[in-house]
Design a protein around this motif. Structure first.
Motif, short mmCIF file in Angstrom:
data_model
loop_
_atom_site.label_atom_id
_atom_site.label_comp_id
_atom_site.label_asym_id
_atom_site.label_seq_id
_atom_site.Cartn_x
_atom_site.Cartn_y
_atom_site.Cartn_z
N LYS A 6 -13.52 31.16 -21.26
CA LYS A 6 -12.73 29.97 -21.57
C LYS A 6 -13.64 28.83 -21.99
CE LYS A 6 -8.79 30.98 -18.54
NZ LYS A 6 -7.89 30.43 -17.49
N GLN A 7 -13.03 27.84 -22.63
CA GLN A 7 -13.78 26.67 -23.02
C GLN A 7 -14.00 25.74 -21.83
OE1 GLN A 7 -11.62 24.90 -26.33
NE2 GLN A 7 -12.86 26.02 -27.80
N ARG A 8 -15.05 24.93 -21.94
CA ARG A 8 -15.29 23.94 -20.90
C ARG A 8 -14.17 22.91 -20.93
NH1 ARG A 8 -21.33 21.64 -20.25
NH2 ARG A 8 -21.60 23.90 -20.35
N GLU A 9 -13.69 22.53 -19.75
CA GLU A 9 -12.60 21.58 -19.67
C GLU A 9 -12.94 20.46 -18.69
OE1 GLU A 9 -9.03 23.32 -18.14
OE2 GLU A 9 -9.98 23.97 -16.27
N VAL B 118 -19.38 6.30 -17.60
CA VAL B 118 -18.36 7.21 -17.07
C VAL B 118 -19.00 8.50 -16.60
CG1 VAL B 118 -16.24 8.49 -17.55
CG2 VAL B 118 -16.61 6.25 -18.62
N ASN B 119 -18.78 8.84 -15.35
CA ASN B 119 -19.23 10.11 -14.80
C ASN B 119 -18.07 11.08 -14.77
OD1 ASN B 119 -20.98 7.91 -13.16
ND2 ASN B 119 -22.16 9.76 -13.50
N GLY B 120 -18.38 12.34 -14.98
CA GLY B 120 -17.31 13.32 -14.96
C GLY B 120 -17.75 14.66 -14.43
N TRP B 121 -16.76 15.42 -14.00
CA TRP B 121 -16.95 16.82 -13.64
C TRP B 121 -16.15 17.65 -14.64
CZ3 TRP B 121 -20.33 18.85 -10.29
CH2 TRP B 121 -20.87 18.01 -9.30
N TYR B 122 -16.78 18.71 -15.11
CA TYR B 122 -16.17 19.63 -16.05
C TYR B 122 -16.36 21.04 -15.50
CZ TYR B 122 -16.20 15.68 -19.25
OH TYR B 122 -15.99 14.45 -19.82
#
Length: 122
Positions: A42-45, A32-36
């Motif tokens: 703020k926290q990383r989301e 699974v690839n993702g962008w955050y």
């Protein structure tokens, strides 16, 4: 394996940017690839994720505006961002949760790329 993110910049509200995340190395598979993203204070989301089979998931705040895609032949993941808003301003990071590389079928988990800054002016 290393992930190299690019494509950030300064854009006016309503504009578009396309982020890229290229994975280096002799890659057998990525899960699974993702962008955050992480805004100041703020926290990383999670922004968006895509599986090897092409299934996608988006944060509610970006649905209908952002599109994540991956090119398995190039080991690259993209994030097309349209109709950008000032609240999209953040450092964007790419991630892969599990990747297998040659020559030893080494498995690496939770690999992060360096961030790329996206700034949206009002």
């Amino acid at each position: 394996v290393q992930l190299q993110a690019s494509g950030g910049g300064l854009v006016q509200a309503g504009g578009s940017l396309r982020l890229s995340c290229a994975a280096s190395g002799r890659i057998v598979s990525m899960n699974v690839n993702g962008w955050y993203r992480q805004a100041p204070g703020k926290q990383r989301e999670m922004v968006a994720t895509v599986t090897g089979g092409g299934s996608t998931n988006y944060a509610d705040s970006v649905k209908g505006r952002f599109t994540i895609s991956r090119d398995n032949a190039k080991n690259t993941v993209y994030l097309q961002m349209n109709n950008l808003k000032p609240e999209d301003t953040a450092v964007y990071y790419c991630n892969v949760d599990r990747v297998v590389t040659l020559p030893f079928h080494l498995v690496e988990y939770n690999v992060w790329g360096q961030g790329t800054q996206v700034t949206v002016s009002s």
